[in-house]
Design an enzyme around this catalytic site. Structure first.
Site, short mmCIF file in Angstrom:
data_model
loop_
_atom_site.label_atom_id
_atom_site.label_comp_id
_atom_site.label_asym_id
_atom_site.label_seq_id
_atom_site.Cartn_x
_atom_site.Cartn_y
_atom_site.Cartn_z
N CYS A 182 -4.36 -6.37 -8.64
CA CYS A 182 -4.03 -5.61 -9.86
C CYS A 182 -3.81 -6.51 -11.08
O CYS A 182 -4.31 -6.21 -12.18
CB CYS A 182 -2.80 -4.73 -9.61
SG CYS A 182 -1.49 -5.52 -8.69
N HIS A 222 2.01 -3.35 -15.25
CA HIS A 222 2.18 -4.80 -15.24
C HIS A 222 1.96 -5.34 -16.66
O HIS A 222 1.00 -4.95 -17.34
CB HIS A 222 1.14 -5.47 -14.34
CG HIS A 222 1.33 -5.22 -12.87
ND1 HIS A 222 2.43 -4.59 -12.33
CD2 HIS A 222 0.54 -5.58 -11.81
CE1 HIS A 222 2.30 -4.55 -11.00
NE2 HIS A 222 1.18 -5.14 -10.66
N1 NAP Z 1 0.31 -0.95 -5.54
C1 NAP Z 1 -0.58 -1.59 -6.28
O1 NAP Z 1 -0.45 -1.71 -7.53
C2 NAP Z 1 -1.81 -2.18 -5.65
C3 NAP Z 1 -2.79 -2.70 -6.48
C4 NAP Z 1 -3.94 -3.24 -5.92
C5 NAP Z 1 -4.07 -3.23 -4.55
N2 NAP Z 1 -3.10 -2.72 -3.75
C6 NAP Z 1 -3.33 -2.74 -2.31
O2 NAP Z 1 -3.51 -1.40 -1.84
C7 NAP Z 1 -2.99 -1.28 -0.51
C8 NAP Z 1 -1.96 -0.15 -0.46
O3 NAP Z 1 -0.92 -0.42 -1.37
P1 NAP Z 1 0.19 0.67 -1.75
O4 NAP Z 1 0.94 0.04 -2.85
O5 NAP Z 1 -0.40 2.02 -1.93
O6 NAP Z 1 1.09 0.68 -0.40
P2 NAP Z 1 1.99 1.84 0.23
O7 NAP Z 1 2.57 2.72 -0.84
O8 NAP Z 1 2.91 1.16 1.17
O9 NAP Z 1 0.95 2.73 1.08
C9 NAP Z 1 0.33 2.26 2.26
C10 NAP Z 1 -0.61 3.33 2.81
O10 NAP Z 1 -1.27 2.81 3.99
C11 NAP Z 1 -1.12 3.75 5.05
N3 NAP Z 1 -1.14 3.12 6.36
C12 NAP Z 1 -0.25 2.24 6.89
N4 NAP Z 1 -0.58 1.95 8.17
C13 NAP Z 1 -1.71 2.66 8.45
C14 NAP Z 1 -2.53 2.80 9.60
N5 NAP Z 1 -2.27 2.15 10.74
N6 NAP Z 1 -3.60 3.62 9.54
C15 NAP Z 1 -3.89 4.31 8.39
N7 NAP Z 1 -3.13 4.23 7.27
C16 NAP Z 1 -2.07 3.41 7.31
C17 NAP Z 1 0.22 4.40 4.76
O11 NAP Z 1 0.34 5.61 5.51
P3 NAP Z 1 1.80 6.21 5.91
O12 NAP Z 1 2.31 6.91 4.67
O13 NAP Z 1 1.44 7.18 6.99
O14 NAP Z 1 2.65 5.08 6.34
C18 NAP Z 1 0.09 4.62 3.25
O15 NAP Z 1 -0.74 5.74 3.00
C19 NAP Z 1 -2.46 -2.67 -0.15
O16 NAP Z 1 -3.47 -3.36 0.54
C20 NAP Z 1 -2.19 -3.29 -1.49
O17 NAP Z 1 -2.24 -4.70 -1.45
C21 NAP Z 1 -1.98 -2.19 -4.27
#
Ligand code: NAP
Length: 339
Positions: A133, A246
């Site tokens: 990001c 950010h």
């Molecule tokens: N947040 C940002 O600004 C941002 C920016 C760029 C990239 N990212 C990347 O995007 C990804 C997600 O980030 P986030 O911030 O959205 O995290 P988050 O809020 O913690 O969400 C994680 C998601 O992954 C799911 N998940 C976890 N274990 C799983 C499994 N075994 N099978 C299928 N789904 C599973 C979770 O489902 P449950 O709800 O069922 O646990 C939830 O839907 C990460 O790789 C992060 O590095 C994030």
């Protein structure tokens, strides 16, 4: 490769997370041609449903044959899941746009910000990586400056919101703030220190060179997206008690002289950028104001008077939109245009 269709079967993997939720909303807001939307998360989310275009869509769990019949899958379920499931999806003929760090630096996987290098989409083999990001919003701004004046070096310090860590971190900031204001003891689960009313110069793991992984992502991903290994980048990434958006302070050294006015002109004409820069009226980009916006905002544009060809900028974008969900949906839109 994506086949040309009027509408696509689209999957969001990690749909219940901070980014996944935003992906579902972005697909709807931008009227991406969705024939059917499939949502996936962990077993913890079984029984849940999310709203899309007025319908309740059930959340499913992933299985070996899940991706058959799915045209595009937007992944945001963490690197471990992407490592296992993105190749499974690609082998089923589905094109994956992956938000995790798993495939970003793989030489066989394009790392794409549509405003900068959409032509790299031509050589994908089933997986396309969405950059980090903090890198996305920086390269959107660096690209037009590099084209006009050739960037030699970038010194960046970030002020990153807790939504960059995900849903649990947003809950932790809210809980700690409430606890502190009610004279209760603060508990730290997501971060190693209190984040409420504090700044943590620590995002992701520390590496042997003393930098964090987040800092090195900004260095390495910038070179790959810009297609220029000669650009020197050094980064300090800081987590701040902001929910969404950010901010980045950026110092740029260029080969050719670029005045602040030249920079304003070049940036105003570039795609995806809003120049928001009237300091005498207290106008500069703020995280709380860009929340929910698609563009990358730039202000405090001024010359660095300590070097010959230098600029200082303040860049702000919504990390959940341009930093994640929107960039992924823009990639899907480009793929559909190119099909
Ligand atoms: N947040 C940002 O600004 C941002 C920016 C760029 C990239 N990212 C990347 O995007 C990804 C997600 O980030 P986030 O911030 O959205 O995290 P988050 O809020 O913690 O969400 C994680 C998601 O992954 C799911 N998940 C976890 N274990 C799983 C499994 N075994 N099978 C299928 N789904 C599973 C979770 O489902 P449950 O709800 O069922 O646990 C939830 O839907 C990460 O790789 C992060 O590095 C994030």
């Amino acid at each position: 490769m994506l086949k040309k269709k009027k509408a696509y079967v689209v999957a969001v993997v990690g749909a219940t997370g901070a980014v996944g939720n935003e992906m579902v909303a972005t697909l709807e807001q931008r009227e991406f041609p969705v024939e059917r939307l499939r949502l996936f998360a962990s077993e913890r989310s079984e029984g849940k449903a999310l709203e899309f275009e007025g319908s309740e869509i059930p959340v499913e769990t992933l299985k070996e044959d899940t991706f058959k019949g799915i045209d595009i899958a937007l992944f945001s379920a963490g690197a471990e899941r992407s490592k296992i499931w993105a190749p499974v999806a690609a082998q089923s003929g589905c094109v994956v746009v992956d938000n995790s760090s798993q495939w970003r630096m793989d030489p066989g996987v394009p790392l794409v910000v549509p405003e900068v290098n959409s032509r790299d989409l031509k050589w994908h083999k089933g997986i396309i990586a969405n950059p980090n990001c903090s890198t996305i919003q920086m390269v959107v701004v660096l690209k037009p400056i590099h084209d006009a004046a050739r960037i030699r070096r970038v010194v960046v310090t970030t002020f990153q919101s807790v939504s960059g860590t995900g849903k649990k971190a947003m809950d932790e900031l809210l809980q700690q703030t409430t606890d502190l204001l009610n004279f209760r003891e603060v508990k730290c689960n997501v971060y190693p220190h209190q984040i409420a009313f504090n700044c943590l110069p620590h995002i992701d793991k520390f590496l042997e060179n003393g930098y964090t992984k987040e800092e090195m992502k900004m260095v390495d991903e910038t070179k790959k997206i810009m297609g220029d290994n000669s650009i020197r980048v050094t980064a300090t990434t800081v987590r701040v008690p902001v929910f969404r958006g950010h901010s980045e302070s950026i110092n740029i050294e260029t080969e050719k002289k670029m005045s602040a006015d030249d920079a304003r002109g070049v940036l105003s004409a570039a795609p995806g950028i809003v120049v928001f820069d009237v300091p005498e009226k207290n106008v500069y980009p703020l995280a709380i104001e860009v929340s929910g916006k698609d563009e990358t905002y730039v202000g405090r544009i001024r010359e660095d008077e300590s070097i010959e060809n230098g600029l200082n900028l303040w860049i702000v974008a919504d990390n959940l939109r341009k930093g994640a969900a929107l960039n992924a949906v823009q990639i899907a839109e480009k793929l559909s245009e190119m099909a």
